[in-house]
Design an enzyme around this catalytic site. Structure first.
Site, PDB file in Angstrom:
ATOM      1  N   PRO A 141       0.822  -1.216   0.000  1.00 58.25           N
ATOM      2  CA  PRO A 141       0.000   0.000   0.000  1.00 58.25           C
ATOM      3  C   PRO A 141       0.860   1.271   0.000  1.00 58.25           C
ATOM      4  CG  PRO A 141      -0.140  -1.118   2.119  1.00 58.25           C
ATOM      5  CD  PRO A 141       0.640  -2.000   1.215  1.00 58.25           C
ATOM      6  N   PRO A 142       0.260   2.404  -0.342  1.00 50.15           N
ATOM      7  CA  PRO A 142       1.010   3.657  -0.390  1.00 50.15           C
ATOM      8  C   PRO A 142       1.583   4.006   0.978  1.00 50.15           C
ATOM      9  CG  PRO A 142      -1.173   3.928  -1.350  1.00 50.15           C
ATOM     10  CD  PRO A 142      -1.142   2.587  -0.723  1.00 50.15           C
ATOM     11  N   THR A 191       4.238   2.888   2.515  1.00 47.28           N
ATOM     12  CA  THR A 191       4.908   1.875   3.329  1.00 47.28           C
ATOM     13  C   THR A 191       6.416   1.876   3.130  1.00 47.28           C
ATOM     14  OG1 THR A 191       4.221   0.324   1.621  1.00 47.28           O
ATOM     15  CG2 THR A 191       3.004   0.285   3.683  1.00 47.28           C
ATOM     16  N   GLY A 192       6.900   2.737   2.262  1.00 47.16           N
ATOM     17  CA  GLY A 192       8.357   2.877   2.156  1.00 47.16           C
ATOM     18  C   GLY A 192       8.986   2.033   1.071  1.00 47.16           C
ATOM     19  N   LYS A 193       8.286   1.830  -0.043  1.00 49.22           N
ATOM     20  CA  LYS A 193       8.849   1.035  -1.129  1.00 49.22           C
ATOM     21  C   LYS A 193      10.036   1.758  -1.761  1.00 49.22           C
ATOM     22  CE  LYS A 193       4.695   0.757  -3.058  1.00 49.22           C
ATOM     23  NZ  LYS A 193       3.830   1.232  -1.961  1.00 49.22           N
ATOM     24  N   THR A 194       9.870   3.055  -1.974  1.00 51.60           N
ATOM     25  CA  THR A 194      10.951   3.843  -2.563  1.00 51.60           C
ATOM     26  C   THR A 194      12.153   3.883  -1.631  1.00 51.60           C
ATOM     27  OG1 THR A 194       9.277   5.192  -3.631  1.00 51.60           O
ATOM     28  CG2 THR A 194      11.502   6.059  -3.606  1.00 51.60           C
ATOM     29  N   GLU A 205     -21.067  10.647  22.681  1.00 53.55           N
ATOM     30  CA  GLU A 205     -19.739  10.040  22.851  1.00 53.55           C
ATOM     31  C   GLU A 205     -19.705   9.095  24.046  1.00 53.55           C
ATOM     32  OE1 GLU A 205     -18.001  10.193  20.410  1.00 53.55           O
ATOM     33  OE2 GLU A 205     -18.791  11.983  19.450  1.00 53.55           O
ATOM     34  N   HIS A 228     -21.160   5.776  23.169  1.00 53.65           N
ATOM     35  CA  HIS A 228     -20.200   4.846  22.560  1.00 53.65           C
ATOM     36  C   HIS A 228     -19.334   4.197  23.633  1.00 53.65           C
ATOM     37  CE1 HIS A 228     -20.770   5.831  18.345  1.00 53.65           C
ATOM     38  NE2 HIS A 228     -20.463   7.114  18.505  1.00 53.65           N
TER      39      HIS A 228
END
Ligand code: NHX
Ligand code: ZN
Length: 639
Positions: free
Chosen positions: A230-231, A233-236, A450, A453
């Site tokens: 996914p975008p 995540t540090g592929k580059t 709130e 919840h």
């Protein structure tokens, strides 16, 4: 940073100055030196002839079809009181006093020369070559230059050629940004929480370090590895770290940069890129967002340009010999859309998943980013990692940076744990909107919503503990939120937990209905989330009584968003809808029951929340577990 562009791009002001210079040059040279005391007067040809016949003419000059002449001093008319504007035409033989230069359009008069000579007039023709040349320049060259400039500017924008120097300089250039060997400072130490991916890539690093070892035994190195995830995540970062670890040059280019205005240019860029890579070998070529060129080739015409580029890439990867020292890394977040040919052995035969980090990974990533900033007091990064499930490395980097910015904003010199926690809230729900004025009644509704919840979560088995409740409005439009956080990372969710989530989500609306006997639009986000969990339980997780283990929906892209495709008959779709409705109804009833049973605590905590605006999970639990403080209403059950 230390990346080199193929060609420096000259700024706009440079061209403006050049243009201005040209204009000044043309007009500066073209304008003849002015004779300050000469005035000009235009006359008709017959006036000129008469003056000539009467012998009054002193000097004549022919220039570009115009005759300029002066009269003998005796013949000059008396100077006029108001001298005419001086346009500064080319001077004739100057005289001390005021002269009038007469201009007359030359006529086809072959005998004129003889008559001038006979009258003893000084005459000459000024060919005006210098000016003529400039005139031609202005008339032809300047407009052409102008259009060339406009077109190259337009093409540059349309074709994204800009990075390589525009239409003129960009043709065939690969545009790859290259970092020379030894200059890549990123190493695996800068990549946290991706141990498996690092391990997969370690082999490439050791090959680049020591190719003989591999060639001796006859091993063929993988030519390419595909980083999938996914975008953010540090592929580059990972690709760069491989180059940094191996100490080799890093050539990087993004897939969309291959897609050009002109057919065939993408392919030529690929050729160029690999030519450059072979010259620099051993090196890493990194192609980001490879899906832009690597999409499946369909049989229906399709995009010729993209296919040519892809074919070129495939043949280049086949082309270099087994151990040429060029390793191609590519990144994508839509692996399912890639052409099968790209994934064949000998091309991108390694797939390296780069997933979202787990709790430990998040903590490690936070630590790396935290080392770059000044901190103060006790910093518990594990606590931050706990409340950021699903965050990518980029998100976490942003959390740290926001915290640092927040510290500066409040005039401090170091980041505290509170800055970090506030920064997580900003990432989740936007900045605080202190200026928003909310009426007392609405504040009550928000607080009850709130606490609804929170109370429902606390009273259920299988719900995550409450971490924080706040009713400070946020720039995202949220008027308040309840945050839950698990102690340990969870990888599975059982049916009870999934249902508990739905019950918790309906708790806000249930409190509104119970305490104010009215419902508001505010619960829209809760409703969406509850519905999507309920649907997923039925159509994807096999958690429905009547359907069992049948899948009716599939995820479209596991890495981008949560889009699904429906895959069932109309009747089934209708039955699914009915079941979703029933499931949520059941959850809502359960939430209402819980709140009715704990009405006094609901009132008590809601009032504390209105007073304090934010309470922590601990404070919430303390009030909840404390002996009843307010007068006990008949139906309330003490703990
Ligand atoms: C509106 N906002 O849109 C107003 C201003 C019911 C007390 N007319 O369920 O804030 O209605 O438990 C992240 C998460 C907008 C971003 C939730 C952006 C919800 C939120 C709509 C509380 N808390 N609703 C909630 C709420 C709204 C909204 C969000 C978001 C409210 C509720 C927002
Ligand atoms: Zn809510």
């Amino acid at each position: 940073m230390d990346e080199k562009q193929a060609k420096p791009r000259r700024p706009l002001w440079f061209w403006l100055f050049v243009g201005l210079g040209v204009v000044v040059l043309i007009f500066g040279l073209g304008a003849p030196r002015a004779l300050s005391n000469a005035s000009e007067e235009e006359v008709t040809y017959d006036v000129f002839l008469t003056a000539l016949e009467e012998g009054k003419v002193q000097e004549v000059e022919l220039k570009s079809g115009t005759l300029y002449y002066t009269l003998k001093e005796a013949a000059q008319p008396a100077p006029t009181a108001a001298p005419q504007l001086n346009f500064g035409f080319r001077t004739l033989a100057g005289s001390g006093r005021k002269t009038t230069v007469y201009t007359v359009t030359a006529m086809d008069d072959p005998d004129l020369v003889n008559r001038l000579h006979a009258a003893g007039v000084t005459f000459s023709e000024n060919p005006g070559t210098g000016n003529m040349l400039l005139l031609v320049l202005i008339q032809y060259a300047v407009p052409i230059l102008f259009y060339v400039a406009i077109f190259s500017f337009l093409f540059r924008r349309m074709g994204k050629l800009g990075a390589g120097g525009g239409l003129m300089g960009g043709l065939g250039k690969s545009n790859a940004r290259s970092i020379e060997g030894g200059e890549v400072k990123t190493t695996f130490a800068d990549v946290a929480g991706q141990d498996e991916a690092k391990e997969s890539l370690q082999e490439i690093v050791s090959y680049l370090h020591n190719p003989q070892e591999y060639t001796e035994i006859g091993a063929r190195m993988p030519r390419g590895a595909l980083l999938i995830g996914p975008p953010g995540t540090g592929k580059t970062l990972m690709a760069r770290a491989v180059a940094g670890e191996a100490g080799v040059p890093f050539l990087s280019i993004s897939g969309p940069e291959f897609v050009e205005l002109f057919v065939g240019m993408g392919a030529s860029k690929v050729r160029d890129l690999f030519k450059e890579a072979r010259e620099k070998a051993p090196c890493i070529v990194f192609i980001d967002e490879i899906d832009a060129i690597g999409k499946k080739r369909d049989g229906f015409g399709g995009n010729d340009e993209r296919e040519q580029t892809l074919n070129q890439l495939l043949s280049e990867m086949d082309g270099f010999e087994g151990n040429s020292g060029v390793v191609v890394l590519a990144a994508t977040n839509r692996p399912e859309s890639l052409d099968k040919a790209l994934l064949r052995p000998g091309r991108f035969d390694r797939r390296v998943p780069v997933e979202l980090p787990d709790q430990g990974g998040r903590e490690a990533i936070l630590r790396i980013h935290c080392n770059r900033i000044k901190t103060e007091g006790e910093i518990d990064l594990a606590a931050i990692a706990r409340i950021t499930p699903g965050a990518s490395g980029a998100d976490l980097a942003n959390v740290i940076n926001e915290a640092a910015l927040c510290a500066v904003r409040s005039g401090r010199h170091a980041v505290t744990q509170k800055d970090l926690e506030d920064s997580v809230d900003v990432a989740l729900a936007g900045k605080q909107r202190k200026s928003m004025v909310i009426s007392q009644r609405e504040k009550e509704i928000i607080a009850y919503h709130e606490v609804g919840h929170a109370l429902v979560a606390a009273k259920q088995k299988g719900a995550s503990p409450v971490h924080k409740i706040t009713i400070i409005p946020r720039t995202s439009g949220a008027l308040g939120f309840t945050m839950q956080a698990d102690e340990d990372e969870r990888f599975l969710m059982d049916k009870q937990e999934a249902f508990a989530k739905i019950v918790t989500l309906t708790g806000g609306r249930a409190a509104e209905e119970l305490c104010f006997d009215s419902v508001t639009t505010g619960a829209s986000n809760d409703i969406e989330q509850a519905t999507s969990i309920a649907r997923a339980m039925i159509t994807r997780y096999g958690m429905s009584e009547s359907f069992g283990m049948t899948a009716f929906e599939q995820m479209v892209n596991p890495y981008l968003g949560n889009d699904t495709t429906m895959n069932c008959s109309q009747e089934t779709a209708a039955r699914i809808d009915r079941e979703v409705i029933a499931l949520i109804d059941k959850a809502y009833d359960q939430a209402k029951t819980i709140l009715k049973d704990n009405r006094s605590k609901l009132d008590e905590i809601a009032h504390v929340l209105i007073a304090r605006e934010t309470i922590t999970g601990q404070e919430f639990m303390d009030i909840l577990n404390a002996p009843v403080a307010l007068p006990v209403s008949p139906e309330a059950k003490p703990e």
